[in-house]
Design an enzyme around this catalytic site. Sequence first.
Site, mmCIF file in Angstrom:
data_model
loop_
_atom_site.group_PDB
_atom_site.id
_atom_site.type_symbol
_atom_site.label_atom_id
_atom_site.label_comp_id
_atom_site.label_asym_id
_atom_site.label_seq_id
_atom_site.Cartn_x
_atom_site.Cartn_y
_atom_site.Cartn_z
ATOM 1 N N SER A 115 3.056 -21.849 39.927
ATOM 2 C CA SER A 115 2.664 -22.136 38.540
ATOM 3 C C SER A 115 3.213 -23.420 37.939
ATOM 4 C CB SER A 115 3.070 -20.977 37.640
ATOM 5 O OG SER A 115 2.086 -19.995 37.706
ATOM 6 N N LYS A 139 7.701 -23.826 28.158
ATOM 7 C CA LYS A 139 6.672 -22.797 28.400
ATOM 8 C C LYS A 139 6.996 -21.546 27.597
ATOM 9 C CE LYS A 139 4.434 -20.501 32.377
ATOM 10 N NZ LYS A 139 4.468 -20.362 33.855
ATOM 11 N N SER A 151 0.200 -21.229 36.099
ATOM 12 C CA SER A 151 0.155 -20.790 34.721
ATOM 13 C C SER A 151 0.862 -21.752 33.743
ATOM 14 C CB SER A 151 0.766 -19.389 34.613
ATOM 15 O OG SER A 151 2.112 -19.403 35.021
HETATM 16 N N1 GLN Z 1 -1.204 -17.998 40.304
HETATM 17 C C1 GLN Z 1 -0.092 -17.218 40.772
HETATM 18 C C2 GLN Z 1 -0.149 -15.839 40.160
HETATM 19 O O1 GLN Z 1 -0.992 -15.630 39.345
HETATM 20 C C3 GLN Z 1 1.183 -17.898 40.436
HETATM 21 C C4 GLN Z 1 1.697 -17.583 39.105
HETATM 22 C C5 GLN Z 1 3.048 -18.147 38.817
HETATM 23 O O2 GLN Z 1 3.615 -18.879 39.613
HETATM 24 N N2 GLN Z 1 3.583 -17.726 37.682
HETATM 25 O O3 GLN Z 1 0.611 -14.966 40.489
#
Ligand code: GLN
Length: 452
Positions: free
Chosen positions: A153, A52, A129
């Site tokens: 994410s 990532k 994400s």
């Molecule tokens: N969707 C969650 C957020 O936007 C989780 C994001 C993540 O785990 N990086 O904070």
Amino acid sequence: TSATLRQEITLKELKAWNSIHNAFISLSDVKKFRVGSETPNEPLKGVSIAVKDNICTKDFPTTCASLTLKDYCPDEDATVVRLLREKGAFMMGKTNLDEFGMGSSNAASYFGPTFNPFFPEGKHVPGGSSGGSAAAVAAGMCYGALGTDTGGSVRLPAAYCGVVGFKPSYGRISRFGLVAYASSLDTVGILANDIGRVSCLFEAIEGADPKDQTSRRVIENDTANSSASLSGIKVGIPQEYFMHDLDSHTLKAWRDCIQQLKKTGAELSSVSLPNTKYALPAYYVIALSEASSNLSRYDGVKFGHQSSGCTGFSRFLTQNRDEGFGDEVKRRILLGTYALTSEAIDDYYHQAQKVRRLVKQDFDAAFSHEPAGVDFLLTPTAIGISPKANQKHPTNSAAPYLNDVFTVPASLAGLPAISLPWNPPGTPPVGLQLIAQFDHDNKLLQWADLVA
Ligand code: GLN
């Protein structure tokens, strides 16, 4: 799919696939990538790993899918990347994400959205994400992938793309070289097509790192059991996760899995996690507050985009940030900054910290009460299946944030959790989540292997 059984893919194939799915922001230019393992005693030797793009690598830029870091080239690898290279793995490229990890759909990337390979004709989101990592794994383009999980994410995109996604206990994997979003929640997670690969990658990267003071090595109390059966294992079904907006595929998968577990001799019981409904708002207050602080460094002086053609130092700083960040990141910095102001901190940030404690106590009660204490919890990972891409929500809508409702509680409590694909062949991917007690990561992987 046949793609997942392949041993090798060529750069040409990968580029053709990526031109449609947009899962990679940067790619190595070697001619062939090994995506299957040849040497059982050294399973990571020569295999290609997708990383990532918020995890630092010295041979690729680390952009966080943001304009502000689009040319940022770290001069050191993240510890996780270094450890994988030491085991012989090959870093094949960097995957797309929501800018700085902020989102659940992969739509908020400076490099454009990633599309879910499960739905070749219609455009569906891969989840976020870590959506680029999940898409690459689902299409068999890598042996496995690194993601990051702050509030879901890794687990959510794994569920939407039909792969395994593992978030370890907070601190089990070093975060040195991970670009911070919300430091009290951030973890490095692993995505792959089966639990064997996830476990093998976890073994390679877990443990204490002198460069990350929050990292630990845990040996005691977390060894997998040699008997390897679910007979007598206690599984809790949290009643608060039966939400009315759960879609039919997800409900069916959850019920099927419960039935199957009963047949294996596992002992199922209903448990209550009464503070679940407060977890999502508390998560967003805490994550955004921490983000507002972590992202203050991207002002164009030491890090980040520099605007051309403006005069005056303070104008220079604001313009760098205004041009460098996307809308979602700006919205979150504003909200987080507000939650930390002297007039709001008691009502928001401090309240959220108290809720966090209550959420953790709910889990502690479920896991530790004798004789009813459960070994792991079984829940859906998401409310529904992967939604269509390009859905427009009004800017004041909370809808895009609701996807995280089942994943943030374990994040707030720092617990290990894994999403497993659970759907009949030919139906859209559904993920089921197993959550275990703090630092029972190896046990969780073993239970997950028995469930899958
Ligand atoms: N969707 C969650 C957020 O936007 C989780 C994001 C993540 O785990 N990086 O904070």
